[in-house]
Scaffold this motif. Structure first.
Motif, mmCIF file in Angstrom:
data_model
loop_
_atom_site.group_PDB
_atom_site.id
_atom_site.type_symbol
_atom_site.label_atom_id
_atom_site.label_comp_id
_atom_site.label_asym_id
_atom_site.label_seq_id
_atom_site.Cartn_x
_atom_site.Cartn_y
_atom_site.Cartn_z
ATOM 1 N N LEU A 1 38.897 29.229 4.262
ATOM 2 C CA LEU A 1 38.020 30.404 4.220
ATOM 3 C C LEU A 1 38.283 31.336 5.400
ATOM 4 C CD1 LEU A 1 34.613 28.777 3.173
ATOM 5 C CD2 LEU A 1 35.990 30.353 1.813
ATOM 6 N N THR A 2 38.419 30.740 6.587
ATOM 7 C CA THR A 2 38.620 31.540 7.795
ATOM 8 C C THR A 2 39.949 32.285 7.759
ATOM 9 O OG1 THR A 2 37.295 29.979 9.089
ATOM 10 C CG2 THR A 2 38.734 31.454 10.313
ATOM 11 N N THR A 3 40.996 31.631 7.281
ATOM 12 C CA THR A 3 42.317 32.263 7.223
ATOM 13 C C THR A 3 42.327 33.464 6.285
ATOM 14 O OG1 THR A 3 43.387 30.131 7.690
ATOM 15 C CG2 THR A 3 44.760 31.876 6.740
ATOM 16 N N VAL A 4 41.708 33.299 5.127
ATOM 17 C CA VAL A 4 41.645 34.409 4.170
ATOM 18 C C VAL A 4 40.885 35.586 4.778
ATOM 19 C CG1 VAL A 4 40.714 35.164 1.948
ATOM 20 C CG2 VAL A 4 41.849 32.940 2.132
ATOM 21 N N MET A 5 39.737 35.312 5.391
ATOM 22 C CA MET A 5 38.928 36.386 5.969
ATOM 23 C C MET A 5 39.612 37.020 7.167
ATOM 24 S SD MET A 5 36.199 37.859 5.098
ATOM 25 C CE MET A 5 36.286 39.531 5.745
ATOM 26 N N MET A 6 40.364 36.226 7.910
ATOM 27 C CA MET A 6 41.108 36.745 9.056
ATOM 28 C C MET A 6 42.074 37.848 8.634
ATOM 29 S SD MET A 6 44.157 34.752 11.020
ATOM 30 C CE MET A 6 45.175 34.996 9.540
ATOM 31 N N VAL A 7 42.837 37.587 7.590
ATOM 32 C CA VAL A 7 43.803 38.571 7.092
ATOM 33 C C VAL A 7 43.087 39.842 6.642
ATOM 34 C CG1 VAL A 7 45.530 39.042 5.323
ATOM 35 C CG2 VAL A 7 45.456 36.797 6.423
ATOM 36 N N VAL A 8 41.988 39.675 5.925
ATOM 37 C CA VAL A 8 41.237 40.826 5.416
ATOM 38 C C VAL A 8 40.696 41.678 6.565
ATOM 39 C CG1 VAL A 8 39.174 41.533 4.141
ATOM 40 C CG2 VAL A 8 40.617 39.693 3.253
ATOM 41 N N GLY B 1 38.589 40.209 13.616
ATOM 42 C CA GLY B 1 39.695 39.666 12.835
ATOM 43 C C GLY B 1 40.714 38.928 13.677
ATOM 44 N N TRP B 2 41.093 39.529 14.819
ATOM 45 C CA TRP B 2 42.100 38.889 15.660
ATOM 46 C C TRP B 2 41.586 37.600 16.282
ATOM 47 C CZ3 TRP B 2 46.897 39.002 15.261
ATOM 48 C CH2 TRP B 2 47.598 40.157 14.926
ATOM 49 N N HIS B 3 40.347 37.601 16.727
ATOM 50 C CA HIS B 3 39.896 36.342 17.310
ATOM 51 C C HIS B 3 39.594 35.313 16.228
ATOM 52 C CE1 HIS B 3 35.430 37.062 16.885
ATOM 53 N NE2 HIS B 3 35.407 35.760 16.947
ATOM 54 N N MET B 4 39.406 35.786 14.992
ATOM 55 C CA MET B 4 39.294 34.844 13.881
ATOM 56 C C MET B 4 40.625 34.136 13.652
ATOM 57 S SD MET B 4 37.936 35.521 9.980
ATOM 58 C CE MET B 4 36.206 35.640 10.381
ATOM 59 N N SER B 5 41.740 34.798 13.990
ATOM 60 C CA SER B 5 43.049 34.162 13.832
ATOM 61 C C SER B 5 43.169 32.945 14.748
ATOM 62 C CB SER B 5 44.170 35.159 14.129
ATOM 63 O OG SER B 5 44.185 35.512 15.494
ATOM 64 N N SER B 6 42.656 33.071 15.968
ATOM 65 C CA SER B 6 42.694 31.916 16.872
ATOM 66 C C SER B 6 41.746 30.826 16.393
ATOM 67 C CB SER B 6 42.348 32.335 18.300
ATOM 68 O OG SER B 6 40.981 32.634 18.405
ATOM 69 N N ALA C 1 38.995 25.001 23.060
ATOM 70 C CA ALA C 1 38.242 25.747 24.065
ATOM 71 C C ALA C 1 39.153 26.678 24.855
ATOM 72 C CB ALA C 1 37.532 24.779 25.005
ATOM 73 N N LEU C 2 40.373 26.228 25.148
ATOM 74 C CA LEU C 2 41.337 27.094 25.825
ATOM 75 C C LEU C 2 41.679 28.307 24.961
ATOM 76 C CD1 LEU C 2 43.824 24.515 27.417
ATOM 77 C CD2 LEU C 2 42.040 25.829 28.565
ATOM 78 N N LEU C 3 41.798 28.082 23.652
ATOM 79 C CA LEU C 3 42.055 29.200 22.736
ATOM 80 C C LEU C 3 40.888 30.189 22.749
ATOM 81 C CD1 LEU C 3 43.649 27.354 19.674
ATOM 82 C CD2 LEU C 3 44.790 28.890 21.284
ATOM 83 N N LEU C 4 39.675 29.663 22.870
ATOM 84 C CA LEU C 4 38.507 30.542 22.959
ATOM 85 C C LEU C 4 38.566 31.425 24.205
ATOM 86 C CD1 LEU C 4 35.507 28.284 21.864
ATOM 87 C CD2 LEU C 4 36.228 30.404 20.773
ATOM 88 N N VAL C 5 39.060 30.862 25.302
ATOM 89 C CA VAL C 5 39.208 31.649 26.530
ATOM 90 C C VAL C 5 40.190 32.798 26.299
ATOM 91 C CG1 VAL C 5 40.020 31.611 28.921
ATOM 92 C CG2 VAL C 5 38.623 29.729 28.057
ATOM 93 N N LEU C 6 41.309 32.506 25.625
ATOM 94 C CA LEU C 6 42.289 33.546 25.312
ATOM 95 C C LEU C 6 41.697 34.603 24.395
ATOM 96 C CD1 LEU C 6 45.516 31.391 24.764
ATOM 97 C CD2 LEU C 6 44.889 32.733 26.773
ATOM 98 N N VAL C 7 40.888 34.156 23.443
ATOM 99 C CA VAL C 7 40.215 35.079 22.535
ATOM 100 C C VAL C 7 39.315 36.026 23.321
ATOM 101 C CG1 VAL C 7 38.400 35.224 20.792
ATOM 102 C CG2 VAL C 7 40.298 33.653 20.471
ATOM 103 N N ALA C 8 38.527 35.464 24.232
ATOM 104 C CA ALA C 8 37.613 36.275 25.026
ATOM 105 C C ALA C 8 38.371 37.309 25.858
ATOM 106 C CB ALA C 8 36.776 35.374 25.946
ATOM 107 N N GLY C 9 39.477 36.872 26.455
ATOM 108 C CA GLY C 9 40.275 37.794 27.251
ATOM 109 C C GLY C 9 40.867 38.911 26.422
ATOM 110 N N SER C 10 41.365 38.567 25.238
ATOM 111 C CA SER C 10 41.945 39.576 24.344
ATOM 112 C C SER C 10 40.897 40.571 23.864
ATOM 113 C CB SER C 10 42.601 38.877 23.147
ATOM 114 O OG SER C 10 43.085 39.807 22.215
ATOM 115 N N MET C 11 39.727 40.047 23.488
ATOM 116 C CA MET C 11 38.634 40.923 23.038
ATOM 117 C C MET C 11 38.213 41.885 24.146
ATOM 118 S SD MET C 11 36.215 38.224 20.977
ATOM 119 C CE MET C 11 34.879 39.407 20.826
ATOM 120 N N LEU C 12 38.115 41.374 25.374
ATOM 121 C CA LEU C 12 37.698 42.205 26.499
ATOM 122 C C LEU C 12 38.707 43.314 26.757
ATOM 123 C CD1 LEU C 12 35.696 42.661 28.823
ATOM 124 C CD2 LEU C 12 37.074 41.065 30.199
ATOM 125 N N PHE C 13 39.991 42.965 26.779
ATOM 126 C CA PHE C 13 41.045 43.950 27.048
ATOM 127 C C PHE C 13 41.064 45.053 25.988
ATOM 128 C CE2 PHE C 13 45.388 45.447 26.359
ATOM 129 C CZ PHE C 13 45.702 45.938 27.625
#
Length: 317
Positions: free
Chosen positions: A33-40, A57-62, A102-114
């Motif tokens: 479900l998450t992969t399909v929604m990520m692409v959309v 969408g991008w942080h849904m990919s992680s 959890a490390l991936l979540l940290v990367l997600v947070a950094g990407s979202m912030l930037f």
């Protein structure tokens, strides 16, 4: 020279984790479900120029990657459960997956912030109607995934009336659940930002909500890193069971002093311990092992007895 094998009464299994097949099945569904929604959402975010939707969408990919990692952890933990190379079972494969998530979540947070700060400084036109529709669909998908994974998020309580907060959970499933909840939160923030921009012209709220979402994700990541890291590093000497072990030994009719004590987790809500004792009593490790056996969470107990002699030289039994 042929080595003799110990009697079966003295051997035991080191498979402490019974696995979680339902969690594996539901996590697999959540991955799809998450992969399909990520692409959309990624396609929609670029098409309709919504930073909130694109960030979601991008942080849904992680999250899709992390959920896939959770599934693989269940598979490998079960596959290698009886592998003799794992001295205390394979449960920590699942914990390691939770830590990695959890490390991936940290990367997600950094990407979202930037990306959010970048968009705040360089705003562009947003196609609100289409973006709002996609954000609502994303939220529905996140709610469904959270419902699939919700059983692993509650805290367990042991039979002795205390809860070791955050540690009697399936940390692998908890990681997957946190990823989904982070997705749902950012979807809500995206919807709020897009509606405010559409009806009140607050286009600046779109990237601001992205920044708020990044902070929320970072906070959740910290909690997961703390709990899974503590298990991986065997930092368990402040858990309630350690005090219970000390209490049982100190209150025993057979007087003994604890010279060495090590406790670590080998499964969800299960511990192994090594206890070194000093005593001048005529006793055996079996006596103290039986005294500790009333605590079901102690799955593997090793007792060492050092006897005091008149000249205080110890011996081991």
């Amino acid at each position: 020279m042929e080595h003799s094998q110990p009697d079966n009464d003295w051997t035991h299994s080191h498979v402490f984790n019974e696995g979680n097949p339902l969690a594996q099945k539901n996590t697999t569904r959540a991955v799809i479900l998450t992969t399909v929604m990520m692409v959309v959402e990624i396609v929609g975010g670029y098409t309709f120029n919504s930073m909130a939707l694109l960030a979601d969408g991008w942080h849904m990919s992680s999250h899709a990657l992390a959920l896939g990692l959770s599934v693989l952890a269940y598979v490998f933990a079960r596959r290698f459960a009886n592998d003799s190379r794992f001295a205390f079972g394979t449960w920590k494969i699942e914990v390691l997956a939770g830590y990695t998530s959890a490390l991936l979540l940290v990367l997600v947070a950094g990407s979202m912030l930037f990306q959010s700060v970048e968009r705040l400084l360089s705003p562009g036109p947003i196609y609100y109607d289409q973006a709002i529709a996609l954000a609502f669909i994303g939220l529905v998908v996140n709610i469904v995934c959270a419902w699939l994974l919700k059983d692993g998020h509650g805290h367990s309580h042991d039979t002795h009336g205390h809860a070791d907060h955050g540690h009697d959970q399936d940390l692998n499933l908890r990681a997957a659940y946190v990823h989904v909840i982070a997705d749902a939160a950012t979807s809500v923030l995206a919807i709020v930002a897009l509606i405010a921009g559409k009806f009140w012209g607050a286009s600046w709220l779109d990237p601001v909500m992205g920044i708020v979402g990044a902070i929320l994700v970072a906070v959740w990541a910290y909690g997961l890193l703390r709990d899974s890291g503590r298990v991986l590093l065997d930092a368990e000497m402040n858990t309630p069971v350690v005090g219970e072990i000390r209490q049982i030994i100190e209150s025993s009719p057979m007087k003994a002093a604890i010279s060495d004590l090590h406790v670590w987790r080998v499964s969800k809500g299960k511990f192994a311990c090594i206890v070194g004792l000093v005593t001048d009593e005529d006793t055996s490790p079996t006596y103290f092992r039986n005294a500790l056996s009333k605590h079901d969470e102690l799955a593997h107990v090793t007792i060492e007895i050092n006897r005091l002699t008149p000249d205080h030289n110890g011996g081991t039994s």
